[in-house]
Design a protein around this motif. Structure first.
Motif, short mmCIF file in Angstrom:
data_model
loop_
_atom_site.label_atom_id
_atom_site.label_comp_id
_atom_site.label_asym_id
_atom_site.label_seq_id
_atom_site.Cartn_x
_atom_site.Cartn_y
_atom_site.Cartn_z
N LYS A 182 0.51 -1.29 -0.14
CA LYS A 182 0.16 0.27 -0.16
C LYS A 182 0.66 1.13 0.26
O LYS A 182 0.40 2.58 -0.96
N GLU A 183 2.47 1.10 1.07
CA GLU A 183 2.62 2.39 0.80
C GLU A 183 3.46 2.67 -0.80
O GLU A 183 3.77 3.47 -1.05
N VAL A 184 3.65 1.28 -1.72
CA VAL A 184 4.42 1.95 -2.98
C VAL A 184 4.09 2.54 -3.84
O VAL A 184 3.92 3.51 -4.22
N ASP A 185 2.47 1.47 -3.58
CA ASP A 185 1.58 2.51 -4.52
C ASP A 185 -0.03 1.25 -4.71
O ASP A 185 -0.02 0.25 -5.32
N GLN A 186 -0.71 2.00 -3.68
CA GLN A 186 -1.95 1.27 -3.76
C GLN A 186 -2.86 1.10 -5.42
O GLN A 186 -3.42 0.31 -5.10
N ALA A 187 -3.09 1.72 -5.96
CA ALA A 187 -3.54 1.70 -6.94
C ALA A 187 -2.29 0.97 -8.19
O ALA A 187 -3.18 1.02 -8.97
N ASP A 188 -1.41 0.88 -8.10
CA ASP A 188 -1.00 0.19 -9.02
C ASP A 188 -0.95 -1.80 -8.69
O ASP A 188 0.08 -1.85 -8.27
N ALA A 189 -1.47 -2.10 -9.22
CA ALA A 189 -1.79 -4.02 -9.82
C ALA A 189 -0.54 -4.80 -9.63
O ALA A 189 -0.22 -5.40 -9.29
N SER A 190 -0.09 -3.97 -10.79
CA SER A 190 1.57 -4.79 -11.04
C SER A 190 2.45 -5.39 -9.82
O SER A 190 3.72 -5.51 -10.11
N ALA A 191 2.40 -4.03 -8.65
CA ALA A 191 3.27 -4.07 -8.02
C ALA A 191 3.66 -5.34 -7.13
O ALA A 191 4.53 -5.49 -6.27
N ALA A 192 1.98 -5.53 -6.86
CA ALA A 192 2.22 -6.70 -6.28
C ALA A 192 2.76 -8.19 -6.68
O ALA A 192 2.55 -8.42 -8.01
N THR A 193 3.36 -8.55 -5.81
CA THR A 193 3.65 -10.36 -6.80
C THR A 193 2.97 -11.67 -6.06
O THR A 193 2.39 -11.51 -4.55
N LEU A 194 2.51 -12.25 -6.82
CA LEU A 194 1.31 -13.76 -6.61
C LEU A 194 1.97 -15.05 -6.49
O LEU A 194 2.96 -15.04 -7.13
#
Length: 321
Positions: A182-194
């Protein structure tokens, strides 16, 4: 009884028949019995001659039971199971311990049973648990165990099934990973690792990416669900959480929901017992203990994360906690 003894062939014939029927192949049965495939074939032939009936259909890739063979196999399986159970109880009486064998996933064992082992031993100090661990989908027979966790619709003519909970899925991650994401960019879904399971699993992208199905550029894939959950606990990314496995860590807040969305698949989780095995009160007591504690965990998680709507989902599924 004397007439029955005269009608029966040798016990070796029954042992050989049982192994061949269970393995579906004379060669594999021979390996198990430490004899040659020719010896297995001869023993089966003598048994068929004695009974005056074919027990197997011989096929190029193995063997299948005839109708007569199926009748005999079911009776022998019940008999051997009863003998095995009697021997176990005799051995248990010597040691003062009772053994219960569970067929469960590595994920459920690692992430729900193991954290509760001290509590379990206080409640059942004379019970020894043994595990038949499943790394993939929860399928397979429960003939050789006391209890198996399976996704089935209910009891049938060969099994007693005790309802545990509906299958519920929720995206999970560690609290630290959740804050970092959330701190990096809550709107940036691509920042997540699945973190995914290599075996086919439900498409859960809409649970974590409601506006961007299939989102996320990074992924980690494992073949064992226990490792998937461990990776999430270590803050490596977002994983799909089977609630029956991860409910303990959600209750402890070592894991948190990565989104407020859950999925009810329609499948039902049960503890299943083969009716061929004698009913043992201690098995029922351990089963009920696990179900009660799972329900306690569910109630706590529902209270901790009301945004999930878990209590309402459970009520609709007939599993109010």
């Amino acid at each position: 009884m004397r007439k029955l003894r005269l009608a029966l062939p040798s016990m070796n014939g029954f042992f050989t028949f049982e192994a061949a029927a269970r393995c579906g192949n004379f060669a594999r049965a021979a390996d198990e019995l430490n004899v040659t495939p020719a010896a297995v074939s001869r023993m089966i032939g003598r048994l068929e001659d004695h009974l005056g009936s074919a027990l197997f259909h011989r096929l190029s890739g193995g063997v299948t039971l005839t109708d007569d063979g199926r009748i005999l196999y079911e009776a022998i399986s019940r008999g051997f199971s009863g003998i095995e159970q009697a021997l176990r109880e005799i051995d248990d009486r010597k040691t003062g311990h009772e053994t219960i064998t569970l067929s469960v996933s590595t994920g459920f064992t690692t992430h729900w049973i193991m954290p509760r082992m001290a509590e379990f031993k206080r409640e059942f100090p004379t019970v020894e648990l043994r595990f038949q661990l499943i790394t993939s989908a929860l399928v397979g027979p429960v003939d050789d165990v006391d209890l198996g966790m399976r996704f089935v619709s209910g009891s049938d003519d060969r099994h007693e099934a005790t309802f545990v909970m509906p299958e519920i899925l929720v995206p999970i991650c560690s609290p630290g990973y959740d804050r970092q994401r959330k701190e990096v960019d809550q709107a940036d879904a691509s920042a997540a690792t699945l973190i995914n399971l290599s075996e086919a699993q439900p498409d859960w992208s809409h649970l974590f990416f409601p506006n961007e199905p299939g989102g996320g550029l990074n992924s980690m894939i494992f073949s064992d669900y226990a490792i998937v959950v461990q990776a999430a606990l270590l803050g490596q990314g977002v994983a799909l959480g089977w609630l029956n496995v991860v409910v303990h860590w959600l209750r402890q807040q070592a894991l948190v929901p990565a989104s407020p969305n859950i999925m009810l698949t329609g499948r039902l989780c049960h503890f299943v017992r083969s009716l061929d095995k004698p009913r043992r009160p201690i098995v029922a007591a351990v089963r009920d203990w696990m179900i009660n504690h799972l329900h306690q965990d569910l109630a706590q998680v529902a209270a901790l994360y009301p945004e999930l709507g878990l209590a309402e989902a459970l009520r609709k599924a007939g599993a109010a906690v």
